[in-house]
Design a protein around this motif. Structure first.
Motif, PDB file in Angstrom:
ATOM      1  N   LYS A 166      22.790 -73.168 -61.743  1.00  0.00           N
ATOM      2  CA  LYS A 166      23.859 -72.279 -62.151  1.00  0.00           C
ATOM      3  C   LYS A 166      24.991 -72.406 -61.145  1.00  0.00           C
ATOM      4  N   PRO A 167      26.221 -72.334 -61.593  1.00  0.00           N
ATOM      5  CA  PRO A 167      27.317 -72.350 -60.627  1.00  0.00           C
ATOM      6  C   PRO A 167      27.284 -71.065 -59.811  1.00  0.00           C
ATOM      7  N   GLY A 168      27.448 -71.199 -58.548  1.00  0.00           N
ATOM      8  CA  GLY A 168      27.411 -70.028 -57.679  1.00  0.00           C
ATOM      9  C   GLY A 168      28.526 -70.088 -56.665  1.00  0.00           C
ATOM     10  N   ARG A 169      28.444 -69.245 -55.668  1.00  0.00           N
ATOM     11  CA  ARG A 169      29.489 -69.189 -54.647  1.00  0.00           C
ATOM     12  C   ARG A 169      29.663 -70.521 -53.936  1.00  0.00           C
ATOM     13  N   LYS A 170      28.564 -71.197 -53.662  1.00  0.00           N
ATOM     14  CA  LYS A 170      28.644 -72.407 -52.864  1.00  0.00           C
ATOM     15  C   LYS A 170      29.280 -73.568 -53.623  1.00  0.00           C
ATOM     16  N   THR A 171      29.147 -73.602 -54.932  1.00  0.00           N
ATOM     17  CA  THR A 171      29.660 -74.751 -55.670  1.00  0.00           C
ATOM     18  C   THR A 171      30.981 -74.468 -56.371  1.00  0.00           C
ATOM     19  N   ASP A 172      31.262 -73.229 -56.691  1.00  0.00           N
ATOM     20  CA  ASP A 172      32.472 -72.908 -57.448  1.00  0.00           C
ATOM     21  C   ASP A 172      33.748 -73.225 -56.683  1.00  0.00           C
ATOM     22  N   PHE A 173      33.774 -72.935 -55.394  1.00  0.00           N
ATOM     23  CA  PHE A 173      35.028 -73.076 -54.656  1.00  0.00           C
ATOM     24  C   PHE A 173      35.408 -74.532 -54.423  1.00  0.00           C
ATOM     25  N   MET A 174      34.464 -75.453 -54.520  1.00  0.00           N
ATOM     26  CA  MET A 174      34.773 -76.863 -54.249  1.00  0.00           C
ATOM     27  C   MET A 174      35.695 -77.467 -55.314  1.00  0.00           C
ATOM     28  N   ASN A 175      35.767 -76.861 -56.483  1.00  0.00           N
ATOM     29  CA  ASN A 175      36.598 -77.393 -57.559  1.00  0.00           C
ATOM     30  C   ASN A 175      37.946 -76.685 -57.681  1.00  0.00           C
ATOM     31  N   GLU A 176      38.228 -75.759 -56.783  1.00  0.00           N
ATOM     32  CA  GLU A 176      39.501 -75.045 -56.838  1.00  0.00           C
ATOM     33  C   GLU A 176      40.626 -75.952 -56.331  1.00  0.00           C
ATOM     34  N   PRO A 177      41.766 -75.914 -56.978  1.00  0.00           N
ATOM     35  CA  PRO A 177      42.891 -76.772 -56.562  1.00  0.00           C
ATOM     36  C   PRO A 177      43.332 -76.529 -55.119  1.00  0.00           C
ATOM     37  N   ALA A 178      43.298 -75.296 -54.664  1.00  0.00           N
ATOM     38  CA  ALA A 178      43.724 -74.998 -53.291  1.00  0.00           C
ATOM     39  C   ALA A 178      42.779 -75.664 -52.283  1.00  0.00           C
ATOM     40  N   VAL A 179      41.504 -75.630 -52.563  1.00  0.00           N
ATOM     41  CA  VAL A 179      40.530 -76.243 -51.658  1.00  0.00           C
ATOM     42  C   VAL A 179      40.682 -77.760 -51.670  1.00  0.00           C
ATOM     43  N   ILE A 180      40.907 -78.332 -52.831  1.00  0.00           N
ATOM     44  CA  ILE A 180      41.097 -79.778 -52.944  1.00  0.00           C
ATOM     45  C   ILE A 180      42.334 -80.208 -52.164  1.00  0.00           C
ATOM     46  N   ALA A 181      43.421 -79.415 -52.259  1.00  0.00           N
ATOM     47  CA  ALA A 181      44.656 -79.740 -51.537  1.00  0.00           C
ATOM     48  C   ALA A 181      44.437 -79.667 -50.026  1.00  0.00           C
ATOM     49  N   ARG A 182      43.714 -78.642 -49.549  1.00  0.00           N
ATOM     50  CA  ARG A 182      43.432 -78.536 -48.117  1.00  0.00           C
ATOM     51  C   ARG A 182      42.562 -79.689 -47.630  1.00  0.00           C
ATOM     52  N   ARG A 183      41.608 -80.099 -48.446  1.00  0.00           N
ATOM     53  CA  ARG A 183      40.739 -81.212 -48.081  1.00  0.00           C
ATOM     54  C   ARG A 183      41.549 -82.508 -47.979  1.00  0.00           C
ATOM     55  N   ARG A 184      42.433 -82.739 -48.950  1.00  0.00           N
ATOM     56  CA  ARG A 184      43.293 -83.941 -48.904  1.00  0.00           C
ATOM     57  C   ARG A 184      44.189 -83.924 -47.674  1.00  0.00           C
ATOM     58  N   GLN A 185      44.723 -82.748 -47.342  1.00  0.00           N
ATOM     59  CA  GLN A 185      45.582 -82.613 -46.178  1.00  0.00           C
ATOM     60  C   GLN A 185      44.810 -82.930 -44.904  1.00  0.00           C
ATOM     61  N   ALA A 186      43.598 -82.418 -44.793  1.00  0.00           N
ATOM     62  CA  ALA A 186      42.781 -82.669 -43.605  1.00  0.00           C
ATOM     63  C   ALA A 186      42.453 -84.144 -43.482  1.00  0.00           C
ATOM     64  N   LEU A 187      42.130 -84.811 -44.590  1.00  0.00           N
ATOM     65  CA  LEU A 187      41.826 -86.221 -44.550  1.00  0.00           C
ATOM     66  C   LEU A 187      43.041 -87.051 -44.183  1.00  0.00           C
ATOM     67  N   SER A 188      44.221 -86.658 -44.684  1.00  0.00           N
ATOM     68  CA  SER A 188      45.429 -87.406 -44.334  1.00  0.00           C
ATOM     69  C   SER A 188      45.781 -87.201 -42.859  1.00  0.00           C
ATOM     70  N   ASP A 189      45.521 -86.004 -42.315  1.00  0.00           N
ATOM     71  CA  ASP A 189      45.745 -85.760 -40.883  1.00  0.00           C
ATOM     72  C   ASP A 189      44.831 -86.635 -40.045  1.00  0.00           C
ATOM     73  N   LEU A 190      43.585 -86.826 -40.496  1.00  0.00           N
ATOM     74  CA  LEU A 190      42.656 -87.696 -39.771  1.00  0.00           C
ATOM     75  C   LEU A 190      43.114 -89.152 -39.802  1.00  0.00           C
ATOM     76  N   ASP A 191      43.611 -89.580 -40.960  1.00  0.00           N
ATOM     77  CA  ASP A 191      44.095 -90.956 -41.092  1.00  0.00           C
ATOM     78  C   ASP A 191      45.334 -91.168 -40.204  1.00  0.00           C
ATOM     79  N   ALA A 192      46.197 -90.161 -40.131  1.00  0.00           N
ATOM     80  CA  ALA A 192      47.401 -90.284 -39.323  1.00  0.00           C
ATOM     81  C   ALA A 192      47.062 -90.317 -37.832  1.00  0.00           C
ATOM     82  N   ALA A 193      46.002 -89.615 -37.425  1.00  0.00           N
ATOM     83  CA  ALA A 193      45.613 -89.570 -36.006  1.00  0.00           C
ATOM     84  C   ALA A 193      45.044 -90.905 -35.555  1.00  0.00           C
ATOM     85  N   GLU A 194      44.489 -91.661 -36.464  1.00  0.00           N
ATOM     86  CA  GLU A 194      43.904 -92.962 -36.103  1.00  0.00           C
ATOM     87  C   GLU A 194      44.973 -93.946 -35.952  1.00  0.00           C
TER      88      GLU A 194
END
Length: 74
Positions: A46-74
């Motif tokens: 069943k979808p629950g607290r742990k899995t529901d938030f991973m598909n939210e657009p805001a969370v996806i945008a923050r994850r992309r931002q964090a990954l791009s910051d890591l790529d820029a630091a390298e």
């Protein structure tokens, strides 16, 4: 060796043959797990607290931002 021991051994072969026939006639026992015995059936996830938030657009945008910051630091 005594006469009684020889007589018992002669009959032992017949007894063992009878036992072997009986064992061959019996079918294999069905062994069930405790879950099968109790009638447990697994349900789908069943979808629950742990899995529901991973598909939210805001969370996806923050994850992309964090990954791009890591790529820029390298």
């Amino acid at each position: 060796m005594t006469h009684a021991a020889i007589t018992e051994n002669k009959r032992l072969g017949d007894v063992l043959a009878y036992i072997k026939e009986r064992q061959e006639q019996q079918s294999e026992p069905v062994v069930k797990t405790n879950s099968e015995t109790n009638g447990y059936t697994p349900r789908g996830r069943k979808p629950g607290r742990k899995t529901d938030f991973m598909n939210e657009p805001a969370v996806i945008a923050r994850r992309r931002q964090a990954l791009s910051d890591l790529d820029a630091a390298e």
